[in-house]
Design a protein around this motif. Structure first.
Motif, PDB file in Angstrom:
ATOM      1  N   LEU A 139      39.698  34.476  49.129  1.00  0.00           N
ATOM      2  CA  LEU A 139      39.843  35.927  49.027  1.00  0.00           C
ATOM      3  C   LEU A 139      41.301  36.346  49.138  1.00  0.00           C
ATOM      4  N   HIS A 140      42.005  35.696  50.066  1.00  0.00           N
ATOM      5  CA  HIS A 140      43.416  36.034  50.260  1.00  0.00           C
ATOM      6  C   HIS A 140      44.250  35.657  49.036  1.00  0.00           C
ATOM      7  N   SER A 141      43.939  34.511  48.424  1.00  0.00           N
ATOM      8  CA  SER A 141      44.740  34.052  47.291  1.00  0.00           C
ATOM      9  C   SER A 141      44.533  34.899  46.041  1.00  0.00           C
ATOM     10  N   ILE A 142      43.342  35.481  45.868  1.00  0.00           N
ATOM     11  CA  ILE A 142      43.084  36.291  44.665  1.00  0.00           C
ATOM     12  C   ILE A 142      43.294  37.779  44.914  1.00  0.00           C
ATOM     13  N   ALA A 143      43.705  38.130  46.137  1.00  0.00           N
ATOM     14  CA  ALA A 143      43.895  39.547  46.449  1.00  0.00           C
ATOM     15  C   ALA A 143      44.977  40.157  45.553  1.00  0.00           C
ATOM     16  N   ASP A 144      46.158  39.529  45.531  1.00  0.00           N
ATOM     17  CA  ASP A 144      47.241  39.937  44.630  1.00  0.00           C
ATOM     18  C   ASP A 144      47.526  41.442  44.721  1.00  0.00           C
ATOM     19  N   GLY A 145      47.687  41.915  45.943  1.00  0.00           N
ATOM     20  CA  GLY A 145      48.032  43.314  46.130  1.00  0.00           C
ATOM     21  C   GLY A 145      46.859  44.268  46.162  1.00  0.00           C
ATOM     22  N   LYS A 146      45.646  43.773  45.947  1.00  0.00           N
ATOM     23  CA  LYS A 146      44.473  44.643  45.994  1.00  0.00           C
ATOM     24  C   LYS A 146      44.102  44.902  47.455  1.00  0.00           C
ATOM     25  N   ALA A 147      44.144  46.134  47.829  1.00  0.00           N
ATOM     26  CA  ALA A 147      43.959  46.493  49.238  1.00  0.00           C
ATOM     27  C   ALA A 147      42.587  46.092  49.757  1.00  0.00           C
ATOM     28  N   LEU A 148      41.563  46.237  48.914  1.00  0.00           N
ATOM     29  CA  LEU A 148      40.207  45.927  49.374  1.00  0.00           C
ATOM     30  C   LEU A 148      40.063  44.451  49.703  1.00  0.00           C
TER      31      LEU A 148
END
Length: 363
Positions: free
Chosen positions: A141-150
């Motif tokens: 989840l952290h690696s694909i967050a890419d700035g997405k707050a959720l």
């Protein structure tokens, strides 16, 4: 071994907390990351440090070395030119490599697979695998967050829940994947099987020991009072199988398992009758572990030679006779004391009477 593991868990918890603090400082103030990504990776480093704690069958040498190495690798995550994926790899690859090495080492050792702690180690392996799956999911989840707050908030929340859980797991030594009562039952049964396993013991000595344990368990725990008590229950408690247990009881006592259990139930029934001769046969049967009064009556008559109802009447008559005899003796003693008090001579009441009595005697 237990003392070593306890000290290791203490130091591991300290190093894990230091890793989280160090990571947060580097990522937040030197790497200039936002708060949630920095907190997420800091907690991930701490979780990775706690995941590699050894279980029962594993050595503890590599654990502290790995944790110190992980603590030293944390500053690399903020070096210029390194991508965001590097921090994920630093937190995931070393613990995975260490756990794979330990698993391969275990399955290459036949003794470890069939050791006295095999059941406990399997529980610990499955537990660690589940915690590792949660850890890798949070990293994904952290690696694909890419700035997405959720996604960043979700990964941070998962790590924030995962780190205290792993810390508590290291503190207590529990797996935290099954209820504490089930885990304690597994450990106690494992300890019992370890006590039952006596290398070099011949068959006769083993039978004698198992029979002695069976008798002690029946007398102290009284499992026969349960109507659901079966041979499988006793065999499991003693760490053997029903076939060997049946053969042992037959050889050592000359009885089958039903007769063996009936002996204890009827003995308990005799104790109940002695304390309460007026008890009903139906109630007596249920209290002694029988499903109905008929089965109980047959077993009772087979062992004592008379039906339970007749035996209760006999005990009641004997108790009444004892009470009557006790009352008669009490009345007789009381009457004797009364007669003795009436016929006893009165003592002289004054010195003159005593002198007169002395003169009569001298004359």
């Amino acid at each position: 071994m237990k003392n070593k593991l306890f000290c290791l868990r203490q130091w591991s918890r300290v190093i894990a907390v230091l890793t989280v603090i160090e990571s947060l400082c580097f990522l937040r103030f030197w790497g200039k990351l936002a708060f949630f990504p920095a907190l997420s990776m800091s907690l991930a480093a701490g979780c990775a440090s706690l995941l590699v704690l050894p279980v029962t069958y594993e050595g503890e040498r590599l654990t502290l070395a790995f944790q110190i190495m992980l603590c030293a690798l944390v500053p690399l995550t903020v070096l210029p030119g390194l991508s965001h994926a590097v921090s994920v790899l630093i937190c995931s690859v070393p613990p995975l490599a260490l756990l794979v090495y330990r698993s391969v080492t275990k399955y290459l050792s036949v003794d470890a697979l069939f050791s006295d702690n095999s059941a406990r180690s399997e529980l610990e392996d499955v537990s660690r695998l589940l915690w590792l799956a949660l850890f890798l999911t949070a990293l994904l989840l952290h690696s694909i967050a890419d700035g997405k707050a959720l996604l960043e908030g979700l990964s941070t929340a998962v790590f924030a829940a995962l780190f205290p859980a792993l810390y508590y797991r290291a503190y207590t030594g529990r797996s935290l994947t099954v209820p504490a009562s089930v885990e304690e039952k597994i450990y106690s049964r494992q300890a019992q099987l370890r006590r039952m396993n006596c290398p070099g013991e011949d068959d006769a000595a083993r039978m004698e020991r198992i029979y002695s344990l069976a008798v002690s368990y029946m007398e102290n725990q009284k499992p026969f009072l349960s109507r659901q008590f079966r041979m499988d229950d006793l065999a499991m408690e003693l760490g053997t199988n029903r076939t060997y247990l049946s053969h042992t009881i037959n050889r050592m006592s000359g009885k089958g398992f039903p007769q063996f259990v009936n002996g204890y139930r009827v003995k308990y029934a005799l104790e109940l009758i002695e304390s309460d001769p007026g008890i009903k046969v139906k109630d007596l049967a249920i209290m002694c572990g029988y499903n109905n009064a008929v089965t109980f009556s047959l077993a009772f008559e087979t062992i004592t030679g008379e039906p339970p109802g007749k035996y209760c009447q006999k005990i009641s008559a004997e108790a009444a006779l004892r009470d009557s005899s006790a009352r008669i003796r009490k009345t007789a003693v009381k009457k004797h004391r009364t007669v003795s008090a009436e016929t006893a001579p009165e003592a002289p009441s004054s010195s003159g009477e005593r002198e007169q009595g002395c003169q009569v005697l001298s004359s």
